[in-house]
Design an enzyme around this catalytic site. Structure first.
Site, PDB file in Angstrom:
ATOM      1  N   ASP A 130       1.920   1.880   3.361  1.00 59.46           N
ATOM      2  CA  ASP A 130       3.016   1.177   4.149  1.00 59.46           C
ATOM      3  C   ASP A 130       4.763   1.850   3.900  1.00 59.46           C
ATOM      4  O   ASP A 130       5.473   1.531   4.597  1.00 59.46           O
ATOM      5  CB  ASP A 130       3.418  -0.433   3.590  1.00 59.46           C
ATOM      6  CG  ASP A 130       2.156  -0.787   2.767  1.00 59.46           C
ATOM      7  OD1 ASP A 130       0.608  -0.175   4.359  1.00 59.46           O
ATOM      8  OD2 ASP A 130       1.104  -1.427   2.702  1.00 59.46           O
ATOM      9  N   HIS A 161       0.894  -1.262  -0.531  1.00 60.65           N
ATOM     10  CA  HIS A 161       0.215   0.132  -0.227  1.00 60.65           C
ATOM     11  C   HIS A 161       0.799   0.942   0.550  1.00 60.65           C
ATOM     12  O   HIS A 161       1.841   1.149   0.310  1.00 60.65           O
ATOM     13  CB  HIS A 161      -1.061  -0.116   1.565  1.00 60.65           C
ATOM     14  CG  HIS A 161      -2.023  -0.887   2.003  1.00 60.65           C
ATOM     15  ND1 HIS A 161      -1.792  -2.132   2.037  1.00 60.65           N
ATOM     16  CD2 HIS A 161      -2.745  -1.065   1.525  1.00 60.65           C
ATOM     17  CE1 HIS A 161      -2.110  -2.856   2.794  1.00 60.65           C
ATOM     18  NE2 HIS A 161      -3.476  -2.442   2.444  1.00 60.65           N
TER      19      HIS A 161
HETATM   20  C1  XUL Z   1      -7.659  -5.810   4.821  1.00 56.30           C
HETATM   21  C2  XUL Z   1      -7.063  -6.719   3.915  1.00 56.30           C
HETATM   22  C3  XUL Z   1      -5.809  -5.937   2.751  1.00 56.30           C
HETATM   23  C4  XUL Z   1      -5.374  -6.039   1.407  1.00 56.30           C
HETATM   24  C5  XUL Z   1      -4.949  -4.874   1.175  1.00 56.30           C
HETATM   25  O1  XUL Z   1      -8.234  -7.114   5.079  1.00 56.30           O
HETATM   26  O2  XUL Z   1      -6.617  -7.979   3.459  1.00 56.30           O
HETATM   27  O3  XUL Z   1      -4.570  -6.487   3.445  1.00 56.30           O
HETATM   28  O4  XUL Z   1      -5.362  -7.564   1.065  1.00 56.30           O
HETATM   29  O5  XUL Z   1      -5.665  -3.516   1.331  1.00 56.30           O
END
Ligand code: XUL
Ligand code: CO
Length: 434
Positions: free
Chosen positions: A103, A100
């Site tokens: 992150d 993300h």
């Molecule tokens: C949340 C989740 C996230 C997604 C990406 O439960 O699974 O980590 O994979 O935003």
């Protein structure tokens, strides 16, 4: 120059099932052939940047337990974090990672500053990826942690938040494209609501539908070849989420005219929260033609919460890969460990051991799934169960009308006799392979 975070930990290698070395692979042997394809090409493992490097170890009752040397809000810390992360990818020989925006870069005081930080760290990642060969499975935007997203991103009642979300996703798609990402994921943690007393559900869904169309339009505009994936989840953090499960996502994709453009990233823990099993969600997606990628983890079956633990259940994983292999395998997708170590697992060694264990569990699941397919027992049982549909009467029935069928039932005095579903026999069959 390497950091000293993983000091004393060697590269994890395959030592076979008889090895007692806890820091070696016992089942994941990347070059081993499974159904004519290398194991690493089937599994396409990815490490999740957020859980291993950005998550501080908090729970609702307490904060940071990990105290990593790269925690902090500066670009210098962000680079240190990347250095350590790429060292982990190397130790594990994991071919992919996922990220993300939040992150990998510190949040700035403005959108423009956050973007500058992102672009700078993306360049840093680009160089590291070139030197190490680690690839990007998918990128995504974190539009759920910062308080601006508390009432949603694309479904926020405030159009300025919608705009911020659009600009954020554009920048994350650019970053993913620049790093050669093979997919782009949208998980809408806040795309839902807490109460209908303050929510216009119809308007929010229309905004989300338009938003997703903008994402697809932009993908084509920049020539991004990867798949666009929705990640279903029924609740948490929102009480009700618009992307509840695979079937809900499919009707959303259809309603907003995006069939053939958008697929799904299915997570084991989310399937469980939705009251399904992982294989149910995967089989639903393969039957609808929308399987994109998987987030591998497990939930605690007692807590009823999304605990994102590393997988440890071979039979569950085997059935998941069974349906994936039946569908021709993961294409642009992969097996992303959307999993985190427990907050008491403080050591660098814990981080490595967790991934080794998860990769081994998946390798065992894959091998069991392949063995079941090669043996053909489940397929034979299915063929037999549905064999009545090969008859002339049955095939003709699909082209006839209710009253024609009615006439035949009367004329032939049809009196069907129930037959065993043979569930226990089939469960015992599976048990031979796992
Ligand atoms: C949340 C989740 C996230 C997604 C990406 O439960 O699974 O980590 O994979 O935003
Ligand atoms: Co996930």
């Amino acid at each position: 120059m390497s950091t000293d975070f993983f000091k004393g930990i060697d590269k994890a290698v395959y030592e076979g099932p008889d090895s007692t070395n806890p820091m070696a692979f016992h089942h994941y042997n990347p070059s081993e052939m499974v159904m004519g394809k290398r194991m690493d090409e089937h599994l396409r493992f990815a490490a999740a940047y957020w859980h291993s490097f950005a998550w501080p170890g908090g729970d609702p009752f307490g904060g940071e337990t990990f105290q990593r040397p790269w925690f902090g809000d500066s670009m210098e810390k962000a680079r240190l974090k990347a250095d350590v992360a790429f060292e982990m990818f190397d130790i594990l020989n994991v071919p992919y990672f996922c990220f993300h925006d939040a992150d990998m870069r510190p949040e700035g005081d403005s959108f423009a500053e956050s973007l500058r930080n992102l672009e700078e760290i993306v360049d840093y990642f680009g160089t590291k990826m070139e030197t190490t060969g680690t690839k990007l499975l998918w990128g995504t935007a974190n539009m759920f942690s910062h308080r601006r997203w508390m009432s949603g991103a694309a479904t926020n009642p405030d159009p300025e938040v919608f705009a911020y979300a659009a600009a954020t996703v554009k920048s994350c798609m650019d970053a993913t494209h620049r790093l050669g990402g093979e997919n782009y994921v949208l998980w809408g943690g806040r795309e839902g609501y807490e109460t209908l007393l303050n929510t216009d559900l119809t308007q929010e869904l229309d905004h989300l539908g338009r938003f997703l169309n903008m994402v697809v339009e932009y993908k084509h505009k920049i020539g991004f070849k990867g798949a666009i994936l929705l990640e279903p989840k029924p609740q948490e953090p929102s009480k009700h989420q618009y992307d509840y499960d695979v079937a809900t996502c499919f009707s959303f994709i259809q309603k907003y005219g995006l069939e053939g453009e958008v697929k799904v990233n299915i997570e084991q823990g989310h399937a469980i929260l939705a009251g399904h099993s992982f294989e149910h969600e995967i089989a639903t997606a393969t039957s609808l033609g929308i399987l994109g990628s998987i987030d591998m983890n497990r939930n605690d079956y007692q807590s009823g919460w999304d605990t994102d633990q590393f997988p440890n259940n071979v039979p569950e994983v085997a059935l998941a890969y069974y349906h994936i292999l039946q569908d021709g395998g993961l294409k642009t997708g992969g097996t992303n460990f959307d999993a985190k170590i427990r907050r008491q697992s403080l050591d660098a060694e814990d981080l490595i051991a967790a991934h080794i264990g998860g990769m081994d569990i998946c390798a065992r699941g894959l091998k069991a799934a392949a063995a079941m397919i090669e043996d053909g027992g489940l397929q034979q049982a299915l063929d037999q169960r549905y064999s009545g549909w090969q008859s002339d009467n049955a095939t003709r029935m699909m082209d006839s009308s209710l009253d024609e069928i009615f006439d035949r039932v009367i004329a032939d005095n049809i009196d069907p006799q129930p037959r065993s579903g043979r569930q226990e026999i089939l469960e015992n069959y599976v048990n031979r392979f796992v």
